[in-house]
Design an enzyme around this catalytic site. Structure first.
Site, short mmCIF file in Angstrom:
data_model
loop_
_atom_site.label_atom_id
_atom_site.label_comp_id
_atom_site.label_asym_id
_atom_site.label_seq_id
_atom_site.Cartn_x
_atom_site.Cartn_y
_atom_site.Cartn_z
N ASP A 138 -17.56 12.13 -41.84
CA ASP A 138 -17.02 12.77 -43.06
C ASP A 138 -15.54 13.12 -43.04
O ASP A 138 -15.14 14.19 -43.56
CB ASP A 138 -17.83 14.05 -43.36
CG ASP A 138 -19.29 13.77 -43.66
OD1 ASP A 138 -19.71 12.60 -43.57
OD2 ASP A 138 -20.03 14.72 -43.95
N GLU A 192 -20.01 12.06 -46.92
CA GLU A 192 -20.96 12.88 -47.70
C GLU A 192 -20.61 12.73 -49.17
O GLU A 192 -19.44 12.83 -49.55
CB GLU A 192 -20.86 14.36 -47.30
CG GLU A 192 -21.83 15.22 -48.10
CD GLU A 192 -21.82 16.69 -47.71
OE1 GLU A 192 -21.19 17.05 -46.71
OE2 GLU A 192 -22.45 17.47 -48.45
N LYS A 213 -24.02 9.31 -47.35
CA LYS A 213 -25.15 10.22 -47.14
C LYS A 213 -25.15 11.32 -48.19
O LYS A 213 -24.10 11.89 -48.49
CB LYS A 213 -25.10 10.81 -45.72
CG LYS A 213 -23.85 11.60 -45.40
CD LYS A 213 -23.83 11.93 -43.92
CE LYS A 213 -22.71 12.83 -43.52
NZ LYS A 213 -22.77 14.19 -44.01
N LYS A 267 -26.28 16.75 -45.33
CA LYS A 267 -25.39 17.11 -44.22
C LYS A 267 -25.64 16.19 -43.03
O LYS A 267 -24.69 15.74 -42.38
CB LYS A 267 -25.61 18.58 -43.82
CG LYS A 267 -25.49 19.57 -44.97
CD LYS A 267 -24.16 19.48 -45.67
CE LYS A 267 -24.05 20.49 -46.79
NZ LYS A 267 -22.94 20.14 -47.72
N VAL A 295 -15.90 16.02 -39.07
CA VAL A 295 -16.00 17.39 -39.59
C VAL A 295 -17.26 17.55 -40.45
O VAL A 295 -17.76 16.57 -40.98
CB VAL A 295 -14.76 17.72 -40.44
CG1 VAL A 295 -13.52 17.69 -39.58
CG2 VAL A 295 -14.59 16.80 -41.64
N THR A 296 -17.69 18.79 -40.66
CA THR A 296 -17.27 19.97 -39.94
C THR A 296 -18.26 20.23 -38.80
O THR A 296 -19.44 19.88 -38.92
CB THR A 296 -17.22 21.23 -40.84
OG1 THR A 296 -18.53 21.48 -41.38
CG2 THR A 296 -16.25 21.05 -41.99
N CYS A 350 -21.98 19.18 -40.83
CA CYS A 350 -22.43 17.78 -40.78
C CYS A 350 -22.44 17.20 -39.37
O CYS A 350 -23.29 16.36 -39.06
CB CYS A 350 -21.59 16.95 -41.73
SG CYS A 350 -21.93 17.40 -43.45
N GLN A 409 -28.62 25.16 -22.51
CA GLN A 409 -29.96 24.86 -21.97
C GLN A 409 -30.05 23.43 -21.43
O GLN A 409 -30.97 22.68 -21.76
CB GLN A 409 -31.02 25.08 -23.05
CG GLN A 409 -31.07 26.52 -23.56
CD GLN A 409 -32.14 26.70 -24.60
OE1 GLN A 409 -33.33 26.67 -24.27
NE2 GLN A 409 -31.73 26.85 -25.85
C1 C5J Z 1 -19.46 18.58 -43.88
C2 C5J Z 1 -19.77 20.33 -45.52
N1 C5J Z 1 -19.07 17.33 -43.77
N2 C5J Z 1 -19.23 21.27 -44.77
N3 C5J Z 1 -19.78 19.03 -45.14
O1 C5J Z 1 -19.50 19.31 -42.91
O2 C5J Z 1 -20.23 20.59 -46.61
#
Ligand code: C5J
Length: 221
Positions: free
Chosen positions: A25, A73, A130, A133, A158-159, A163, A203
């Site tokens: 993204d 996205e 997509k 997320k 990101v972020t 995502c 973990q």
């Molecule tokens: C992504 C969002 N790419 N924060 N989208 O993290 O909505």
């Protein structure tokens, strides 16, 4: 031949032939001034810090002949693939599908939906559109990775806590091994970035591995 990435919580052996870089993204709507991120009141400079490390990873992966995939996205202009709950979330004055300075927000074909010029995909690289997320939900990503014979994913973009993490969790449940490049991911919220990276490697690597991009570049070069 197997190689090794120096990573946390322990070094990971991987086969370059079955390893791909996935860039999540890196779209204008999230990373550039005037996009969705700014309209939500965020400081996009925090995300822009990931651009150079992503560029370095992209260059190294291409030079090493690794598969490269990109995700975006967003939604069809009809919004038929946008859950009404996603559209409604936040009670935003200007939200998904509405017009902003870079066109309709997170709508395919609009300027803001596009991947930033610094990280443009090559025609040979798959671009996964997509609606959610996670990069697996509602997409052909699993099919594409299996067609390519990929079992290890090098992850940047990101972020981090949205995502990137959702994709890593989806991938982990499907049997992929994910290595997240700690300086090539970013969040509008530095504390969430830090915590998300800690959760991935906690973990014994419950969701995957974390390492600076330089260690990935050294391992694949
Ligand atoms: C992504 C969002 N790419 N924060 N989208 O993290 O909505």
């Amino acid at each position: 031949m197997k190689k090794e990435i120096v990573a946390q919580p322990y070094n990971l052996k991987f086969d370059p032939k079955t390893t791909a870089l996935i860039v999540i993204d890196m779209q204008r709507d999230f990373v550039e001034e005037g996009g969705f991120g700014t309209l939500l009141g965020n400081d996009v400079s925090l995300l822009r810090a990931a651009i150079k490390p992503c560029q370095a990873l992209l260059k190294a992966a291409r030079q090493a002949g690794l598969r490269v995939l990109h995700t975006r996205e967003g939604h069809d202009p009809s919004m038929s693939d946008c859950a009404p709950t996603k559209k409604a979330r936040g009670n935003l004055k200007t939200g998904i599908g509405d017009s902003g300075p870079m066109g309709r927000i997170l709508i395919r074909g609009e300027k803001g939906h596009g991947i930033i010029p610094e990280l443009q995909p090559l025609p040979t690289e798959a671009v996964i559109d997509k609606p959610g997320k996670g990069s697996f939900y509602g997409t052909d990503l699993d099919l594409i990775l299996r067609n390519y014979g990929i079992s290890t994913l090098l992850v940047c973009g990101v972020t981090t806590e949205v995502c990137v993490t959702t994709t890593v969790r989806e991938a982990n449940d499907r049997g992929y091994e994910c290595v997240v490049a700690s300086d090539a991911v970013a969040s509008y919220f530095p504390e969430y970035n830090r915590m998300a990276l800690e959760m991935i490697q906690a973990q014994g690597g419950i969701f995957g591995w974390v390492t600076p991009s330089q260690h990935i570049i050294e391992a694949i070069s």
